[in-house]
Design a protein around this motif. Structure first.
Motif, PDB file in Angstrom:
ATOM      1  N   SER A  60      -7.702 -10.073  -8.262  1.00 46.35           N
ATOM      2  CA  SER A  60      -6.694  -9.386  -7.660  1.00 46.35           C
ATOM      3  C   SER A  60      -7.636  -9.956  -6.185  1.00 46.35           C
ATOM      4  O   SER A  60      -6.425 -10.505  -4.838  1.00 46.35           O
ATOM      5  N   SER A  61      -8.782 -11.025  -5.989  1.00 39.92           N
ATOM      6  CA  SER A  61      -9.049 -11.604  -4.833  1.00 39.92           C
ATOM      7  C   SER A  61      -8.499 -13.372  -5.282  1.00 39.92           C
ATOM      8  O   SER A  61      -7.403 -13.951  -4.127  1.00 39.92           O
ATOM      9  N   CYS A 106      -4.802 -12.206  -3.926  1.00 39.40           N
ATOM     10  CA  CYS A 106      -4.097 -12.480  -2.403  1.00 39.40           C
ATOM     11  C   CYS A 106      -4.711 -13.674  -1.968  1.00 39.40           C
ATOM     12  O   CYS A 106      -4.188 -14.118  -0.760  1.00 39.40           O
ATOM     13  N   LEU A 141      -3.853  -2.832  -6.581  1.00 46.22           N
ATOM     14  CA  LEU A 141      -3.335  -3.355  -5.170  1.00 46.22           C
ATOM     15  C   LEU A 141      -2.395  -2.628  -4.352  1.00 46.22           C
ATOM     16  O   LEU A 141      -1.889  -2.326  -3.489  1.00 46.22           O
ATOM     17  N   MET A 166      -3.700  -0.169  -2.673  1.00 43.84           N
ATOM     18  CA  MET A 166      -3.999  -0.500  -1.231  1.00 43.84           C
ATOM     19  C   MET A 166      -3.028  -0.878  -0.604  1.00 43.84           C
ATOM     20  O   MET A 166      -2.861  -0.408   0.327  1.00 43.84           O
ATOM     21  N   ASP A 167      -1.542  -0.785  -1.204  1.00 46.62           N
ATOM     22  CA  ASP A 167      -0.504  -1.234   0.092  1.00 46.62           C
ATOM     23  C   ASP A 167      -0.064   0.908  -0.106  1.00 46.62           C
ATOM     24  O   ASP A 167       0.850   0.273   1.359  1.00 46.62           O
ATOM     25  N   ILE A 208      -8.000  -0.856   2.497  1.00 48.54           N
ATOM     26  CA  ILE A 208      -7.470  -2.521   2.288  1.00 48.54           C
ATOM     27  C   ILE A 208      -8.681  -3.305   2.559  1.00 48.54           C
ATOM     28  O   ILE A 208      -9.744  -3.194   3.371  1.00 48.54           O
ATOM     29  N   THR A 209      -8.922  -4.407   1.313  1.00 47.42           N
ATOM     30  CA  THR A 209      -9.494  -5.544   1.443  1.00 47.42           C
ATOM     31  C   THR A 209      -9.336  -6.946   2.468  1.00 47.42           C
ATOM     32  O   THR A 209      -7.825  -6.362   3.056  1.00 47.42           O
ATOM     33  N   PHE A 244      -6.601  -8.277   1.172  1.00 44.96           N
ATOM     34  CA  PHE A 244      -5.495  -8.063   0.877  1.00 44.96           C
ATOM     35  C   PHE A 244      -4.206  -8.262   2.326  1.00 44.96           C
ATOM     36  O   PHE A 244      -3.255  -8.437   2.288  1.00 44.96           O
ATOM     37  N   TYR A 245      -5.476  -8.429   3.178  1.00 47.77           N
ATOM     38  CA  TYR A 245      -3.886  -8.101   4.787  1.00 47.77           C
ATOM     39  C   TYR A 245      -3.870  -9.381   5.059  1.00 47.77           C
ATOM     40  O   TYR A 245      -2.084  -9.324   5.592  1.00 47.77           O
ATOM     41  N   LYS A 262      -2.817 -11.766   1.789  1.00 49.81           N
ATOM     42  CA  LYS A 262      -1.702 -11.557   1.269  1.00 49.81           C
ATOM     43  C   LYS A 262      -0.982 -11.035   2.076  1.00 49.81           C
ATOM     44  O   LYS A 262       0.281 -11.369   1.296  1.00 49.81           O
ATOM     45  N   LYS A 263      -0.753  -9.673   2.599  1.00 50.91           N
ATOM     46  CA  LYS A 263       0.594  -8.773   3.345  1.00 50.91           C
ATOM     47  C   LYS A 263       1.101  -9.805   3.516  1.00 50.91           C
ATOM     48  O   LYS A 263       2.264  -9.408   4.018  1.00 50.91           O
TER      49      LYS A 263
END
Length: 587
Positions: free
Chosen positions: A126-127, A130, A170, A173-174, A180-181, A184-185, A187-188
């Motif tokens: 995941s990391s 992202c 993920l 989270m979305d 969310i981490t 993650f934000y 990446k978004k």
């Protein structure tokens, strides 16, 4: 301060540029001067690598009256545009392995701890995603990222499941089903392909940017300035890329360091030349223009938490006159792994006190050997270092950590500290009058051995390059003097007034039997005396004890005999033998 020709060339430049700046070369001064000379009314964004750099830079721009400069990090921009415009709740730390097992209701493979192992790799994947510039998890080759054979074998068997469950995590989270981490934000935000509306963007410390950060930066219509030091990239473990090499801009250099003199500059350059043992590298020029000053700040810098704590224990137990010390960052962070497991949890596992273990992952392990098997399959360096520390010092740890904390001062009293302790990562951007390096950095000998390894993978070459970078960064924290183990100094480096070599313990001659490759117990050696060192398990190793161990090991004493003689466990003896490099000397 009179600007150098290199600085003036940068200030007078036009278009997109990149600046390769050596340590202590005044890059912040240069960036501020660059911003000050842009056309009136220009909208300028200074993009910092982290919050600490952001805060310091904001003060400097404000003091120069540059109200048209906005100072942000990539994460602060992303937070404002993604989180503040949504109902997302942000988790202040990354998800732990047991939390992921629970959230995803993971199925095991039948292997020991398989659910935990799968969760661990889901977190890492995941990391990785992202921080990447890719739009889909399945576009990444996570398996090729792994270097440890045990981890690679396990992941290979469960690869599709790990990929699918990472996408599920993920997705939750979305949809806002779970917190969310920070990754993650960001990446978004990158996937939204934002346009920031600035005329100039100055990207500092870019050698450690993630591909996601770099993608946001490169897609801006503004004039772009990217600044960093290609040899200070030390965040590869966080999937950073050397952005200066990725950006196809005109290159400028800042090669004069105002931090240190030519002695330390020469050592830094000679250290970087070790990269040529791995692959051809262009020569690096550093001109040292630092001025001598009275030694006021002293620092001990280590490669790892383990190496730093070992050094701190030595200072606290052997140098009673030291009253105040300071650890860069929170001192407690040095005794915790990334997921929150503490050194004391592992010590409780070592002592089979499961009821005292707070971390659920550590509590699920049968014993320390069980944990170490888990570490092998997850390649968890944080847990690995703490396990080694427990093996090294055992039940002496609580007393040693207590002694360290009793002398530790808070950040607002840092000036009182006679010694500052830090890992390389935590002292990035810092400088000290005198620096002592721990002996846990890469050596030229190790690099040469690695070069001869025909099975070495490309990722391992990148890792070895970064190990050289870590040594370079540590060396260039010093202003007036550096104390460095002989093993870390490149061969044939000349004696220099500002470089103080720390000699390794003197090694005895090998015996005739050992020269022939045989090792047998000598009956004519001094007898084992268990009473002599019966309290040694609670004492630090001294030079005298190291020499005694070296001689007895060379004489062929068995691990059991050495354990009895020194009053320490066989594991502790083995760890010390490994630390002293005796296995390579006496085979």
């Amino acid at each position: 301060m009179e600007l150098t020709k290199q600085q003036k060339d940068i200030i007078n430049s036009t278009g997109n540029i990149k600046i390769n700046a050596v340590a202590g070369s005044g890059k912040t001064t240069t960036i501020i001067a660059y911003a000050a000379t842009r056309p009136p009314g220009s909208r300028i964004l200074y993009l910092a690598f982290n919050k600490a750099v952001k805060t310091e830079a904001a003060d400097k721009f404000r003091n120069k009256g540059l109200q048209n400069v906005t100072v942000e990090t990539a994460h602060s921009l992303a937070f404002r545009h993604v989180v503040m415009r949504s109902k997302y709740q942000v988790k202040n730390r990354d998800y732990t392995t047991d939390e992921v097992v629970s959230i995803l209701k993971l199925q095991g493979t039948g292997e020991k701890h398989s659910q935990l192992l799968i969760a661990n790799h889901i977190i890492k994947l995941s990391s990785y995603f992202c921080n990447s510039d890719q739009s889909k998890v399945q576009n990444l080759d996570y398996l090729n990222l792994l270097e440890d054979d045990e981890a690679k074998t396990f992941v290979g068997k469960a690869y599709d499941y790990i990929i699918n469950q990472t996408r599920v995590l993920l997705g939750k989270m979305d949809k806002g089903e779970i917190e969310i981490t920070h990754d993650f934000y960001l990446k978004k935000y990158q996937l939204q392909q934002p346009q920031l509306g600035f005329d100039y963007i100055l990207f500092d410390e870019a050698q450690d940017a993630s591909p996601a950060m770099l993608d946001i930066f490169l897609k801006q219509k503004a004039t772009k300035v990217i600044v960093g030091d290609t040899h200070q990239q030390i965040y590869g473990w966080r999937y950073a890329v050397n952005s200066l090499e990725k950006a196809n801009f005109k290159t400028y250099h800042l090669s004069t360091s105002f931090r240190f003199g030519q002695d330390i500059a020469n050592l830094a350059m000679e250290t970087l030349r070790l990269k040529n043992l791995l692959a051809p590298h262009p020569p690096m020029t550093i001109l040292g223009k630092g001025r001598d000053a009275k030694i006021k700040t002293n620092a001990v810098i280590a490669r790892t938490n383990l190496g730093l704590l070992v050094k701190a224990i030595e200072y606290v137990t052997e140098r009673k006159n030291i009253k105040h010390i300071y650890f860069e960052g929170n001192i407690n962070s040095y005794t915790y792994a990334d997921e929150g497991a503490s050194l004391y949890d592992i010590l409780s596992l070592y002592n089979a006190n499961h009821d005292q273990i707070r971390d659920p992952i550590i509590r699920s392990m049968r014993d320390l050997e069980d944990l170490e098997a888990y570490i092998e399959q997850t390649a968890d360096t944080g847990l690995s270092m703490m396990s080694e520390l427990v093996r090294l010092y055992g039940n002496s740890i609580p007393g040693m950590i207590k002694a360290i904390k009793e002398k530790h001062v808070q950040q607002d009293e840092k000036a009182k500290a006679e010694i500052v302790f830090s890992t390389v990562h935590r002292c990035k951007g810092m400088e000290y009058d005198a620096v002592l390096l721990a002996d846990d950095f890469v050596t030229e000998e190790k690099i040469r051995r690695f070069r001869e390894d025909k099975n070495a993978q490309p990722a391992q070459f990148n890792r070895m390059n970064e190990e050289i970078n870590l040594l370079y960064v540590a060396i260039t924290r010093a202003k007036n003097g550096i104390y460095i183990p002989e093993s870390l100094v490149p061969k044939h480096f000349p004696v220099s007034p500002k470089i103080y070599l720390i000699a390794a313990p003197k090694q005895p001659q090998k015996t005739t039997n050992l020269q022939r490759g045989h090792q047998k117990k000598r009956t004519d050696s001094k007898p084992i005396n268990p009473e002599q060192n019966k309290h040694a398990a609670n004492q630090s190793w001294t030079v005298e004890l190291d020499n005694e161990l070296t001689i007895m090991y060379a004489d062929g004493y068995s691990p059991s005999d050495l354990s009895l003689h020194f009053g320490r466990s066989r594991t502790a003896i083995s760890m010390r033998i490994k630390k002293l490099g005796l296995e390579d000397l006496y085979f």
